[in-house]
Design a protein around this motif. Sequence first.
Motif, PDB file in Angstrom:
ATOM      1  N   MET A 134      60.792 -12.652  30.832  1.00 30.95           N
ATOM      2  CA  MET A 134      59.619 -11.955  30.414  1.00 30.95           C
ATOM      3  C   MET A 134      58.759 -13.217  30.678  1.00 30.95           C
ATOM      4  SD  MET A 134      58.446  -9.058  30.119  1.00 30.95           S
ATOM      5  CE  MET A 134      60.215  -8.361  30.176  1.00 30.95           C
ATOM      6  N   GLU A 135      58.900 -14.280  30.209  1.00 28.32           N
ATOM      7  CA  GLU A 135      58.068 -15.367  30.454  1.00 28.32           C
ATOM      8  C   GLU A 135      57.461 -15.624  31.722  1.00 28.32           C
ATOM      9  OE1 GLU A 135      58.982 -18.753  26.945  1.00 28.32           O
ATOM     10  OE2 GLU A 135      59.256 -19.293  29.034  1.00 28.32           O
ATOM     11  N   GLN A 136      58.489 -15.461  32.500  1.00 26.25           N
ATOM     12  CA  GLN A 136      58.097 -15.481  34.223  1.00 26.25           C
ATOM     13  C   GLN A 136      57.115 -14.169  34.514  1.00 26.25           C
ATOM     14  OE1 GLN A 136      60.630 -16.834  36.997  1.00 26.25           O
ATOM     15  NE2 GLN A 136      58.681 -16.933  37.802  1.00 26.25           N
ATOM     16  N   VAL A 137      57.191 -13.156  33.957  1.00 27.90           N
ATOM     17  CA  VAL A 137      56.191 -12.083  34.212  1.00 27.90           C
ATOM     18  C   VAL A 137      54.972 -12.355  33.580  1.00 27.90           C
ATOM     19  CG1 VAL A 137      55.819  -9.643  33.381  1.00 27.90           C
ATOM     20  CG2 VAL A 137      58.004 -10.236  34.126  1.00 27.90           C
ATOM     21  N   PHE A 138      54.761 -12.977  32.600  1.00 27.10           N
ATOM     22  CA  PHE A 138      53.464 -13.418  31.973  1.00 27.10           C
ATOM     23  C   PHE A 138      52.878 -14.340  32.597  1.00 27.10           C
ATOM     24  CE2 PHE A 138      55.064 -10.646  28.612  1.00 27.10           C
ATOM     25  CZ  PHE A 138      53.665  -9.967  28.397  1.00 27.10           C
ATOM     26  N   ILE A 139      53.704 -15.372  33.232  1.00 27.98           N
ATOM     27  CA  ILE A 139      53.290 -16.449  33.811  1.00 27.98           C
ATOM     28  C   ILE A 139      52.596 -16.045  35.173  1.00 27.98           C
ATOM     29  CG2 ILE A 139      53.983 -18.614  35.390  1.00 27.98           C
ATOM     30  CD1 ILE A 139      56.072 -19.140  33.007  1.00 27.98           C
ATOM     31  N   ASN A 140      53.233 -15.245  36.024  1.00 26.14           N
ATOM     32  CA  ASN A 140      52.690 -14.784  37.265  1.00 26.14           C
ATOM     33  C   ASN A 140      51.406 -14.057  36.848  1.00 26.14           C
ATOM     34  OD1 ASN A 140      55.012 -15.992  38.325  1.00 26.14           O
ATOM     35  ND2 ASN A 140      56.129 -14.006  38.897  1.00 26.14           N
ATOM     36  N   LEU A 141      51.653 -12.905  35.904  1.00 29.44           N
ATOM     37  CA  LEU A 141      50.285 -12.056  35.714  1.00 29.44           C
ATOM     38  C   LEU A 141      48.995 -12.894  35.433  1.00 29.44           C
ATOM     39  CD1 LEU A 141      51.660  -8.857  34.103  1.00 29.44           C
ATOM     40  CD2 LEU A 141      51.033  -9.222  36.350  1.00 29.44           C
ATOM     41  N   ILE A 142      49.293 -13.803  34.465  1.00 28.59           N
ATOM     42  CA  ILE A 142      48.277 -14.464  33.878  1.00 28.59           C
ATOM     43  C   ILE A 142      47.590 -15.598  34.943  1.00 28.59           C
ATOM     44  CG2 ILE A 142      47.462 -16.099  32.223  1.00 28.59           C
ATOM     45  CD1 ILE A 142      49.131 -15.049  30.259  1.00 28.59           C
ATOM     46  N   ASN A 143      48.644 -16.215  35.828  1.00 22.49           N
ATOM     47  CA  ASN A 143      48.398 -17.086  36.869  1.00 22.49           C
ATOM     48  C   ASN A 143      47.414 -16.255  37.895  1.00 22.49           C
ATOM     49  OD1 ASN A 143      48.399 -19.634  38.289  1.00 22.49           O
ATOM     50  ND2 ASN A 143      50.330 -19.011  39.431  1.00 22.49           N
ATOM     51  N   ASN A 144      47.937 -15.138  38.250  1.00 15.23           N
ATOM     52  CA  ASN A 144      46.934 -14.084  39.144  1.00 15.23           C
ATOM     53  C   ASN A 144      45.554 -14.005  38.730  1.00 15.23           C
ATOM     54  OD1 ASN A 144      49.008 -13.984  41.041  1.00 15.23           O
ATOM     55  ND2 ASN A 144      49.569 -12.042  40.633  1.00 15.23           N
ATOM     56  N   SER A 145      45.642 -13.608  37.266  1.00 12.55           N
ATOM     57  CA  SER A 145      44.436 -13.412  36.672  1.00 12.55           C
ATOM     58  C   SER A 145      43.362 -14.615  36.857  1.00 12.55           C
ATOM     59  CB  SER A 145      44.517 -12.741  35.276  1.00 12.55           C
ATOM     60  OG  SER A 145      44.752 -13.831  34.582  1.00 12.55           O
ATOM     61  N   ILE A 146      43.939 -15.605  36.713  1.00  8.23           N
ATOM     62  CA  ILE A 146      43.277 -17.031  37.003  1.00  8.23           C
ATOM     63  C   ILE A 146      42.511 -16.977  38.399  1.00  8.23           C
ATOM     64  CG2 ILE A 146      42.988 -19.398  36.438  1.00  8.23           C
ATOM     65  CD1 ILE A 146      44.808 -18.913  34.107  1.00  8.23           C
ATOM     66  N   ASN A 147      43.706 -17.022  39.360  1.00  6.87           N
ATOM     67  CA  ASN A 147      43.515 -17.477  40.475  1.00  6.87           C
ATOM     68  C   ASN A 147      42.654 -16.654  41.063  1.00  6.87           C
ATOM     69  OD1 ASN A 147      45.380 -19.551  40.482  1.00  6.87           O
ATOM     70  ND2 ASN A 147      47.044 -18.189  41.567  1.00  6.87           N
ATOM     71  N   TYR A 148      42.881 -15.329  40.987  1.00  5.81           N
ATOM     72  CA  TYR A 148      41.769 -14.181  41.610  1.00  5.81           C
ATOM     73  C   TYR A 148      40.678 -13.803  40.494  1.00  5.81           C
ATOM     74  CZ  TYR A 148      46.078 -14.704  44.127  1.00  5.81           C
ATOM     75  OH  TYR A 148      47.092 -15.130  44.873  1.00  5.81           O
ATOM     76  N   GLY A 149      40.441 -14.653  39.637  1.00  4.75           N
ATOM     77  CA  GLY A 149      39.437 -14.375  38.864  1.00  4.75           C
ATOM     78  C   GLY A 149      38.069 -15.000  38.867  1.00  4.75           C
ATOM     79  N   VAL A 150      36.982 -14.819  38.428  1.00  2.05           N
ATOM     80  CA  VAL A 150      35.634 -15.200  38.740  1.00  2.05           C
ATOM     81  C   VAL A 150      35.337 -16.209  37.621  1.00  2.05           C
ATOM     82  CG1 VAL A 150      34.755 -13.740  40.116  1.00  2.05           C
ATOM     83  CG2 VAL A 150      34.567 -13.431  37.897  1.00  2.05           C
ATOM     84  N   LYS A 151      34.532 -17.545  37.994  1.00  4.36           N
ATOM     85  CA  LYS A 151      34.021 -18.644  37.179  1.00  4.36           C
ATOM     86  C   LYS A 151      33.312 -17.799  36.258  1.00  4.36           C
ATOM     87  CE  LYS A 151      33.990 -22.957  38.776  1.00  4.36           C
ATOM     88  NZ  LYS A 151      34.305 -23.339  40.201  1.00  4.36           N
ATOM     89  N   GLY A 152      33.515 -17.888  34.733  1.00  4.27           N
ATOM     90  CA  GLY A 152      33.041 -17.409  33.480  1.00  4.27           C
ATOM     91  C   GLY A 152      33.550 -16.153  33.149  1.00  4.27           C
ATOM     92  N   GLY A 153      34.543 -15.822  33.892  1.00  6.14           N
ATOM     93  CA  GLY A 153      35.087 -14.536  33.716  1.00  6.14           C
ATOM     94  C   GLY A 153      36.346 -14.747  32.533  1.00  6.14           C
TER      95      GLY A 153
END
Length: 347
Positions: free
Chosen positions: A241-260
């Motif tokens: 489950m940790e892996q699930v959150f790592i992947n999802l949060i990592n994506n949200s940062i990688n495909y996020g926008v500055k100031g988001g």
Amino acid sequence: MFKQIRTPKQFSLIVSLILSLSSVFISLFVQVIYNETVHYTRLLLVAVVCFFISYGVIYYFLERLITSKIRLLYRVIHGKAQARDKKDFKMDEDVLGEVEKEVMNWGKEKSAQIQKLKEQEAFRREFLGNLAHELKTPIFSIQGYILTLLEGGLEDEKINRLFLERANKGVDRIAKVVEDLDLITEIESGRVVLNQKANDIVTLIKDVVDSFEIKAKKHEIDLILEFDYSELLVKCDRDKMEQVFINLINNSINYGVKGGYTKIRLLDAEEHVMIEVADNGIGVAKEDQERLFERFYRVDKSRARHEGGTGLGLSIVKHIIEAHGQTISLRSTEGKGTVFYFSLKKV
Ligand SMILES: Nc1ncnc2c1ncn2[C@@H]1O[C@H](COP(=O)(O)OP(=O)(O)OP(=O)(O)O)[C@@H](O)[C@H]1O
Ligand SMILES: [Mg+2]
């Protein structure tokens, strides 16, 4: 009338009747022509004898013909082991109609199988292509650095360490692809036994979020916990489950926008805890959404490559959530953001 004949028995009966009637007419005709007195009992006898003999002969040969042909058919469509015995064919039933139905079903089953095999073949080809592509880039870069080092770079203090570090990065990338694929294969084949226990999802999320503090700061993304539960016990495998959150949060940062932002929401429903990982990043176009969980699938290839992604993260997430007996989905609007949501069973 012949259209209504459905069984071999009916067929034999009707043909024998016709034959016996014909024999009566012929006998009658012969008796009349030769001016003999008509013997009705003899005619009746001829009719009865002719009926039984023709019925017996027709039925016998018809049955032999049909059973031998049908057994061959059954042997072809069901294999030798399931070939039927002669006694299985009931000649007073619509045996040919039954065979027709079975052959039609067999045909449908086979074409479904062929379709599936074609899809698997296409999938296999695409998978191998993707894998080769994914490994090619780091392998060529490692090769380049090693060659430069061998051709004199090793003695050059300015580059020897730097090139070794870069080559090492390539090795890390290959190792990650192999590890990710290994995990997917293990989950798919059912070799991974989940260690499902009561785990506090609140602490689990907080731990993962803490580990992303530096990366989030670098990308100027706010990590927000949008819930105020102090503890929520769910049944899950903690590491996975940790892996699930790592992947999802990592994506949200990688495909996020500055100031988001990246927001994690929890909702205590009756038997489940609903979980959302939301961002206001670049979003995913409608046509890409359903393919997002496929292995190696990336939307923005140049950006994903820039971020070092291999397109396996979400596939792993999906496999893990499904191994927990749940499903994961997403809502997303291009340019506005994405929400991944799933649930977990409460203890
Ligand atoms: N939160 C998100 N916002 C926008 N696009 C996303 C988001 N999460 C995933 N995607 C898109 O889905 C693709 C697949 O994601 P996935 O996590 O499977 O692979 P990846 O991030 O490219 O690589 P990795 O295997 O390292 O995670 C990404 O390349 C990206 O295009
Ligand atoms: Mg990812």
